[in-house]
Design a protein around this motif. Sequence first.
Motif, PDB file in Angstrom:
ATOM      1  N   LYS A  11     -16.235  60.773 -60.813  1.00  0.00           N
ATOM      2  CA  LYS A  11     -16.327  61.051 -59.099  1.00  0.00           C
ATOM      3  C   LYS A  11     -17.590  61.021 -58.999  1.00  0.00           C
ATOM      4  CE  LYS A  11     -16.297  66.184 -58.394  1.00  0.00           C
ATOM      5  NZ  LYS A  11     -16.194  67.561 -58.459  1.00  0.00           N
ATOM      6  N   THR A  12     -18.691  60.515 -59.678  1.00  0.00           N
ATOM      7  CA  THR A  12     -19.894  59.758 -58.850  1.00  0.00           C
ATOM      8  C   THR A  12     -20.583  58.489 -58.554  1.00  0.00           C
ATOM      9  OG1 THR A  12     -20.949  60.277 -61.160  1.00  0.00           O
ATOM     10  CG2 THR A  12     -21.098  62.287 -60.372  1.00  0.00           C
ATOM     11  N   GLN A  13     -19.395  57.828 -59.005  1.00  0.00           N
ATOM     12  CA  GLN A  13     -19.326  56.308 -59.640  1.00  0.00           C
ATOM     13  C   GLN A  13     -18.736  56.112 -58.486  1.00  0.00           C
ATOM     14  OE1 GLN A  13     -22.442  55.514 -60.697  1.00  0.00           O
ATOM     15  NE2 GLN A  13     -22.688  56.912 -61.209  1.00  0.00           N
ATOM     16  N   SER A  14     -17.828  56.134 -57.852  1.00  0.00           N
ATOM     17  CA  SER A  14     -16.794  56.097 -56.646  1.00  0.00           C
ATOM     18  C   SER A  14     -17.606  55.049 -55.924  1.00  0.00           C
ATOM     19  CB  SER A  14     -15.970  56.820 -56.374  1.00  0.00           C
ATOM     20  OG  SER A  14     -15.421  57.441 -57.388  1.00  0.00           O
ATOM     21  N   ILE A  15     -16.626  53.804 -56.145  1.00  0.00           N
ATOM     22  CA  ILE A  15     -17.562  52.736 -54.649  1.00  0.00           C
ATOM     23  C   ILE A  15     -16.875  53.080 -53.246  1.00  0.00           C
ATOM     24  CG2 ILE A  15     -17.324  50.625 -53.298  1.00  0.00           C
ATOM     25  CD1 ILE A  15     -16.825  49.781 -56.441  1.00  0.00           C
ATOM     26  N   PRO A  16     -17.769  53.052 -52.201  1.00  0.00           N
ATOM     27  CA  PRO A  16     -17.570  53.777 -51.121  1.00  0.00           C
ATOM     28  C   PRO A  16     -16.026  53.402 -50.026  1.00  0.00           C
ATOM     29  CG  PRO A  16     -19.443  52.849 -50.911  1.00  0.00           C
ATOM     30  CD  PRO A  16     -18.816  53.275 -52.344  1.00  0.00           C
ATOM     31  N   PRO A  17     -15.535  54.355 -49.487  1.00  0.00           N
ATOM     32  CA  PRO A  17     -14.264  53.320 -48.949  1.00  0.00           C
ATOM     33  C   PRO A  17     -14.239  52.278 -48.278  1.00  0.00           C
ATOM     34  CG  PRO A  17     -14.264  55.364 -48.893  1.00  0.00           C
ATOM     35  CD  PRO A  17     -15.250  55.456 -49.494  1.00  0.00           C
ATOM     36  N   TYR A  18     -16.225  52.410 -47.213  1.00  0.00           N
ATOM     37  CA  TYR A  18     -16.528  50.905 -46.642  1.00  0.00           C
ATOM     38  C   TYR A  18     -16.716  49.587 -47.605  1.00  0.00           C
ATOM     39  CZ  TYR A  18     -21.640  51.184 -47.674  1.00  0.00           C
ATOM     40  OH  TYR A  18     -22.309  51.206 -48.015  1.00  0.00           O
ATOM     41  N   MET A  19     -17.349  50.045 -48.511  1.00  0.00           N
ATOM     42  CA  MET A  19     -17.322  48.714 -49.613  1.00  0.00           C
ATOM     43  C   MET A  19     -15.707  48.270 -49.714  1.00  0.00           C
ATOM     44  SD  MET A  19     -20.428  47.583 -49.915  1.00  0.00           S
ATOM     45  CE  MET A  19     -19.675  46.054 -50.898  1.00  0.00           C
ATOM     46  N   LYS A  20     -15.139  48.865 -49.809  1.00  0.00           N
ATOM     47  CA  LYS A  20     -13.433  48.830 -50.490  1.00  0.00           C
ATOM     48  C   LYS A  20     -13.172  47.621 -49.357  1.00  0.00           C
ATOM     49  CE  LYS A  20     -12.893  50.090 -54.710  1.00  0.00           C
ATOM     50  NZ  LYS A  20     -11.918  51.344 -54.868  1.00  0.00           N
ATOM     51  N   ALA A  21     -13.002  47.841 -48.035  1.00  0.00           N
ATOM     52  CA  ALA A  21     -12.577  47.449 -46.981  1.00  0.00           C
ATOM     53  C   ALA A  21     -13.059  46.210 -46.784  1.00  0.00           C
ATOM     54  CB  ALA A  21     -12.892  48.588 -45.581  1.00  0.00           C
ATOM     55  N   ILE A  22     -14.032  46.280 -46.341  1.00  0.00           N
ATOM     56  CA  ILE A  22     -15.484  45.244 -46.342  1.00  0.00           C
ATOM     57  C   ILE A  22     -15.067  44.205 -47.113  1.00  0.00           C
ATOM     58  CG2 ILE A  22     -17.634  43.330 -46.820  1.00  0.00           C
ATOM     59  CD1 ILE A  22     -19.008  45.989 -45.099  1.00  0.00           C
ATOM     60  N   GLY A  27     -12.158  38.782 -48.501  1.00  0.00           N
ATOM     61  CA  GLY A  27     -10.276  38.383 -49.750  1.00  0.00           C
ATOM     62  C   GLY A  27      -9.004  37.716 -48.833  1.00  0.00           C
ATOM     63  N   GLY A  28      -8.616  38.634 -47.333  1.00  0.00           N
ATOM     64  CA  GLY A  28      -7.614  38.137 -47.306  1.00  0.00           C
ATOM     65  C   GLY A  28      -7.956  36.700 -46.644  1.00  0.00           C
ATOM     66  N   VAL A  29      -8.645  36.533 -45.772  1.00  0.00           N
ATOM     67  CA  VAL A  29      -9.387  35.156 -45.721  1.00  0.00           C
ATOM     68  C   VAL A  29      -9.023  33.785 -46.211  1.00  0.00           C
ATOM     69  CG1 VAL A  29     -10.971  33.921 -44.092  1.00  0.00           C
ATOM     70  CG2 VAL A  29     -11.602  36.222 -43.533  1.00  0.00           C
ATOM     71  N   MET A  30      -9.682  34.143 -47.599  1.00  0.00           N
ATOM     72  CA  MET A  30      -9.483  33.129 -48.405  1.00  0.00           C
ATOM     73  C   MET A  30      -8.054  33.418 -48.372  1.00  0.00           C
ATOM     74  SD  MET A  30     -12.690  32.114 -49.316  1.00  0.00           S
ATOM     75  CE  MET A  30     -11.961  31.053 -50.679  1.00  0.00           C
ATOM     76  N   GLN A 297     -15.261  40.338 -57.558  1.00  0.00           N
ATOM     77  CA  GLN A 297     -16.789  40.446 -57.011  1.00  0.00           C
ATOM     78  C   GLN A 297     -17.702  41.518 -56.313  1.00  0.00           C
ATOM     79  OE1 GLN A 297     -17.756  37.969 -59.466  1.00  0.00           O
ATOM     80  NE2 GLN A 297     -16.416  38.856 -60.810  1.00  0.00           N
ATOM     81  N   ILE A 298     -17.614  41.222 -55.137  1.00  0.00           N
ATOM     82  CA  ILE A 298     -17.822  42.362 -54.067  1.00  0.00           C
ATOM     83  C   ILE A 298     -18.202  43.763 -54.810  1.00  0.00           C
ATOM     84  CG2 ILE A 298     -18.189  42.961 -51.847  1.00  0.00           C
ATOM     85  CD1 ILE A 298     -16.373  40.464 -50.577  1.00  0.00           C
ATOM     86  N   THR A 299     -17.752  44.079 -54.741  1.00  0.00           N
ATOM     87  CA  THR A 299     -17.808  45.351 -55.591  1.00  0.00           C
ATOM     88  C   THR A 299     -18.223  45.758 -56.931  1.00  0.00           C
ATOM     89  OG1 THR A 299     -15.566  45.299 -56.396  1.00  0.00           O
ATOM     90  CG2 THR A 299     -15.637  46.591 -54.984  1.00  0.00           C
ATOM     91  N   GLY A 300     -18.238  44.711 -58.072  1.00  0.00           N
ATOM     92  CA  GLY A 300     -19.082  44.398 -59.043  1.00  0.00           C
ATOM     93  C   GLY A 300     -20.533  44.483 -58.423  1.00  0.00           C
ATOM     94  N   LEU A 301     -20.920  43.115 -57.311  1.00  0.00           N
ATOM     95  CA  LEU A 301     -22.525  43.707 -57.546  1.00  0.00           C
ATOM     96  C   LEU A 301     -22.497  44.810 -55.932  1.00  0.00           C
ATOM     97  CD1 LEU A 301     -21.991  39.825 -55.019  1.00  0.00           C
ATOM     98  CD2 LEU A 301     -23.286  40.856 -57.650  1.00  0.00           C
ATOM     99  N   TYR A 302     -22.287  45.289 -56.006  1.00  0.00           N
ATOM    100  CA  TYR A 302     -22.659  47.177 -55.281  1.00  0.00           C
ATOM    101  C   TYR A 302     -22.870  47.564 -56.177  1.00  0.00           C
ATOM    102  CZ  TYR A 302     -22.245  51.296 -52.848  1.00  0.00           C
ATOM    103  OH  TYR A 302     -22.326  52.485 -52.450  1.00  0.00           O
ATOM    104  N   GLU A 303     -21.713  47.452 -57.196  1.00  0.00           N
ATOM    105  CA  GLU A 303     -22.115  48.821 -58.403  1.00  0.00           C
ATOM    106  C   GLU A 303     -23.235  48.128 -59.135  1.00  0.00           C
ATOM    107  OE1 GLU A 303     -18.885  48.475 -61.417  1.00  0.00           O
ATOM    108  OE2 GLU A 303     -17.239  48.990 -60.100  1.00  0.00           O
ATOM    109  N   LYS A 304     -23.063  47.025 -59.459  1.00  0.00           N
ATOM    110  CA  LYS A 304     -24.957  46.812 -59.779  1.00  0.00           C
ATOM    111  C   LYS A 304     -25.991  47.156 -59.440  1.00  0.00           C
ATOM    112  CE  LYS A 304     -23.863  42.154 -62.912  1.00  0.00           C
ATOM    113  NZ  LYS A 304     -23.765  40.670 -63.161  1.00  0.00           N
ATOM    114  N   ARG A 305     -26.205  46.894 -58.252  1.00  0.00           N
ATOM    115  CA  ARG A 305     -27.312  46.638 -57.790  1.00  0.00           C
ATOM    116  C   ARG A 305     -27.168  48.156 -57.077  1.00  0.00           C
ATOM    117  NH1 ARG A 305     -28.652  44.598 -51.374  1.00  0.00           N
ATOM    118  NH2 ARG A 305     -30.325  45.735 -51.309  1.00  0.00           N
TER     119      ARG A 305
END
Length: 313
Positions: A11-22, A27-30, A297-305
């Motif tokens: 509940k406290t560690q959810s990645i925000p929707p805007y990071m999921k969108a980015i 990933g779509g471009v690749m 990888q992008i969301t993982g970097l966000y989690e790490k930071r």
Amino acid sequence: MEQSQTDRNPKTQSIPPYMKAISGSVGGVMEACCLQPIDVIKTRLQLDRTGNYKGIVQCGATVYRAEGVQALWKGLTPFATHLTLKYALRMGSNAVFQSAFKDSTTGSLSNQGRLLAGFGAGVLEALAIVTPFEVVKIRLQQQKGSSPELLKYKGPIHCARTIIQEEGIFGLWAGAAPTVMRNGTNQAAMFTAKNAFDVILWKKHEGDQTVIQPWQSMVSGFLAGTAGPVCTGPFDVVKTRLMAQSRDGGESKYKGMIHAIRTIYAEEGVCALWKGLLPRMMRIPPGQAIMWAVVDQITGLYEKRYFYSSAAL
């Protein structure tokens, strides 16, 4: 230990929707750049009513010989734009829906909630992004020939403008019903399966302060992307046929989703409803593998930071 459990609370560690969108848009471009030729071949096979193409390799070779290698990337601009916007909307809206379906007390998300969130994200992307972009993409891909002056549609913008002029604004939403059914079902299965494979194979939970390797994300994404094409094959064929037919004053062959299914079955047999399945299987699971490798990888970097730093404090 108590602090660690609190830090891992979903509940406290959810990645925000805007990071999921980015992460989804990147990933779509690749995915688009890597897999566009497979999508062109899939479209040509689905539109082939006379048996001109004998299979994936022969179809690709025929397009290459007759129209040049660039023809295998026909529709790349709308396809890449479509995937970028689609994945941004899909990942972001799914995160919002998941938050809405989480248990207000524990912050946990049930499998039913995950399925509903995925279905909702699929329906939203189908109506807002997928249908109009795929109409343009398919109209461009079905054109045969390499001389621009002989083609009806000169590019994505010209194609969209021509459709609106000849068929009205709703011409860009041809095939919306099967697209909604296809995307809703696909995303419900995909998000649920991806989470399950991450947990089963790698013991990975969102917000658990671990980042899986890109190859692990690719395995989970590939497996999660396999079920959808088989289940939704008829919807995809019908979608393509409805989007491809022009309604500029003439009689439309297919009147709607149910009529198209019945007509294709009567004229071409039940197997025709799964035309293009093999190239879909060659495109969608690898596409999901590429997309999820980037997203994780992008969301993982966000989690790490942000999660690591907050845990350290």
